[in-house]
Design a protein around this motif. Structure first.
Motif, short mmCIF file in Angstrom:
data_model
loop_
_atom_site.label_atom_id
_atom_site.label_comp_id
_atom_site.label_asym_id
_atom_site.label_seq_id
_atom_site.Cartn_x
_atom_site.Cartn_y
_atom_site.Cartn_z
N GLY A 1 0.98 -0.88 -0.16
CA GLY A 1 0.15 -0.24 0.03
C GLY A 1 1.37 0.94 0.18
O GLY A 1 1.71 1.78 -0.63
N GLU A 2 0.48 2.06 1.21
CA GLU A 2 1.38 3.57 0.67
C GLU A 2 3.14 3.14 1.00
O GLU A 2 3.79 4.26 1.18
N TYR A 3 3.49 1.87 1.35
CA TYR A 3 4.44 1.98 1.76
C TYR A 3 5.13 1.18 -0.15
O TYR A 3 6.67 1.27 0.22
N ALA A 4 4.56 0.94 -1.10
CA ALA A 4 5.09 0.60 -1.55
C ALA A 4 6.34 1.36 -2.88
O ALA A 4 7.42 1.16 -3.20
N GLN A 5 6.11 3.00 -2.45
CA GLN A 5 6.73 4.04 -2.76
C GLN A 5 8.28 3.73 -2.19
O GLN A 5 9.41 3.63 -3.06
N ALA A 6 8.90 3.44 -1.32
CA ALA A 6 9.53 3.17 0.00
C ALA A 6 10.26 1.65 -0.96
O ALA A 6 11.28 1.72 -0.93
N MET A 7 9.56 0.48 -0.78
CA MET A 7 10.54 -1.14 -1.69
C MET A 7 11.03 -0.06 -2.73
O MET A 7 11.68 -0.43 -3.46
N HIS A 8 10.19 0.79 -3.80
CA HIS A 8 10.60 1.10 -5.14
C HIS A 8 12.27 1.83 -4.82
O HIS A 8 13.08 1.58 -5.67
N THR A 9 11.81 2.67 -4.54
CA THR A 9 13.24 3.76 -4.33
C THR A 9 14.03 2.39 -3.48
O THR A 9 15.08 2.52 -4.43
N ILE A 10 14.60 1.39 -2.42
CA ILE A 10 14.91 0.33 -2.72
C ILE A 10 15.30 -0.17 -3.74
O ILE A 10 16.54 -0.67 -4.24
N ALA A 11 14.63 -0.24 -4.36
CA ALA A 11 14.70 -1.44 -5.38
C ALA A 11 15.44 -0.73 -6.61
O ALA A 11 16.66 -1.58 -7.68
N GLY A 12 14.95 0.49 -6.73
CA GLY A 12 16.49 1.29 -8.04
C GLY A 12 17.49 1.57 -7.40
O GLY A 12 18.42 1.47 -8.26
N LEU A 13 17.56 1.61 -5.83
CA LEU A 13 19.13 2.04 -5.69
C LEU A 13 19.49 0.24 -5.78
O LEU A 13 20.93 0.73 -6.59
N GLN A 14 18.69 -1.54 -5.46
CA GLN A 14 19.40 -2.15 -5.54
C GLN A 14 20.47 -1.86 -7.43
O GLN A 14 20.97 -2.78 -7.75
N GLU A 15 19.27 -2.04 -8.10
CA GLU A 15 19.40 -2.54 -9.69
C GLU A 15 20.71 -1.14 -10.25
O GLU A 15 21.32 -1.74 -10.70
N ALA A 16 20.77 -0.16 -9.40
CA ALA A 16 21.34 0.58 -9.90
C ALA A 16 22.80 0.30 -9.28
O ALA A 16 23.90 -0.20 -10.32
N ALA A 17 23.42 -0.04 -8.19
CA ALA A 17 24.96 -1.43 -7.91
C ALA A 17 24.42 -2.81 -8.44
O ALA A 17 25.49 -2.56 -8.37
N HIS A 18 23.81 -3.32 -9.05
CA HIS A 18 23.30 -4.68 -9.28
C HIS A 18 24.58 -5.29 -10.20
O HIS A 18 24.88 -4.19 -11.34
N PRO A 19 25.80 -5.97 -9.94
CA PRO A 19 26.50 -6.62 -11.30
C PRO A 19 25.53 -7.04 -12.57
O PRO A 19 24.65 -8.08 -12.30
N HIS A 20 26.17 -6.08 -13.77
CA HIS A 20 24.84 -6.73 -15.05
C HIS A 20 26.59 -7.13 -16.29
O HIS A 20 26.99 -6.85 -16.33
N GLY A 21 25.87 -8.22 -16.94
CA GLY A 21 26.95 -9.07 -17.33
C GLY A 21 27.24 -10.02 -17.41
O GLY A 21 27.19 -10.57 -18.14
N ALA A 22 28.10 -10.53 -16.39
CA ALA A 22 28.43 -11.90 -16.33
C ALA A 22 26.84 -12.49 -15.90
O ALA A 22 26.62 -11.59 -14.80
N PRO A 23 27.41 -13.82 -15.92
CA PRO A 23 25.50 -14.69 -15.04
C PRO A 23 25.92 -14.57 -13.95
O PRO A 23 27.24 -14.91 -13.59
N HIS A 24 25.21 -14.85 -12.99
CA HIS A 24 25.28 -14.79 -11.80
C HIS A 24 23.92 -15.18 -10.63
O HIS A 24 23.25 -14.92 -10.97
N TYR A 25 24.79 -16.11 -9.63
CA TYR A 25 23.38 -15.95 -8.72
C TYR A 25 22.90 -15.18 -7.69
O TYR A 25 24.41 -14.21 -7.33
N TYR A 26 21.66 -14.37 -7.92
CA TYR A 26 21.64 -13.49 -6.38
C TYR A 26 20.27 -13.82 -5.70
O TYR A 26 19.38 -14.56 -5.71
N VAL A 27 21.11 -13.80 -4.58
CA VAL A 27 20.49 -14.13 -3.15
C VAL A 27 20.16 -13.03 -2.94
O VAL A 27 20.39 -11.76 -2.70
#
Length: 196
Positions: free
Chosen positions: A95-121
């Motif tokens: 509900g009203e806290y979904a935006q906070a989750m989107h903020t976290i997810a956006g920051l995670q996506e920006a830092a996430h390694p791309h290119g090399a295949p990997h498992y993501y825990v």
């Protein structure tokens, strides 16, 4: 509640694992930042973690300890979740806290390694009273063994000192800078493990 496919877990197992994760993350700095009100956090976290359990289960990415006292969620290389379905599921449960989750997810996506295949825990938890018993290290070791067998890396973002310590025991090392949440929020520590 979710339009995401679920494999290999009974509905009661999905519920039990979601509750275990919610219990263990009730006082975690990340979830406290996302849902500051303690009562609302207790109400919403089981649904929040259900989305992650169902997502990981759809990719055969749920590991549990022998007595159900520990759980580790991950996505294998090549997993491509339906982002629209995930957004809808999080909006529904947060509900009203979904935006906070989107903020976290956006920051995670920006830092996430791309290119090399990997498992993501994504998340791991050990029932209170069983923590520091080696259960999380064993589960991380199972993911590391899969990654090694496939010759791929593994990635995790630790939200606690205990999570970071378990990652280090499994061979993960810090990768890049911390992911700092806004307004003096907590940090996530990206960690990477090369295949061996």
């Amino acid at each position: 509640m979710s339009a995401l496919p679920v494999n290999r877990l009974s509905p009661s197992a999905v519920t039990d694992l979601s509750v275990l994760l919610a219990t263990c993350f009730q006082e975690d700095a990340l979830t406290r930042w996302m849902i500051p009100d303690e009562r609302r956090r207790a109400e919403l976290l089981p649904g929040f973690f259900r989305v992650f359990v169902e997502l990981s289960a759809a990719y055969d990415g749920v590991l549990t300890g022998p007595d159900g006292d520990a759980v580790l969620l991950f996505l294998p290389p090549g997993a491509e979740p339906d982002e629209k379905a995930l957004d809808a599921a999080f909006a529904d449960v947060l509900g009203e806290y979904a935006q906070a989750m989107h903020t976290i997810a956006g920051l995670q996506e920006a830092a996430h390694p791309h290119g090399a295949p990997h498992y993501y825990v994504s998340f791991g938890a050990v029932r209170p009273g069983r923590q520091q018993s080696g259960l999380m290290s064993a589960l991380l070791g199972r993911v590391a063994a899969r990654a090694d067998a496939e010759g791929v890396g593994a990635y995790v973002e630790a939200s606690s000192r205990g999570g970071e310590a378990a990652g280090r025991r499994a061979g993960f090392e810090l990768r890049g800078g911390d992911i700092a949440l806004p307004d003096g929020g907590p940090v996530l520590r990206p960690m990477w493990r090369e295949p061996r």
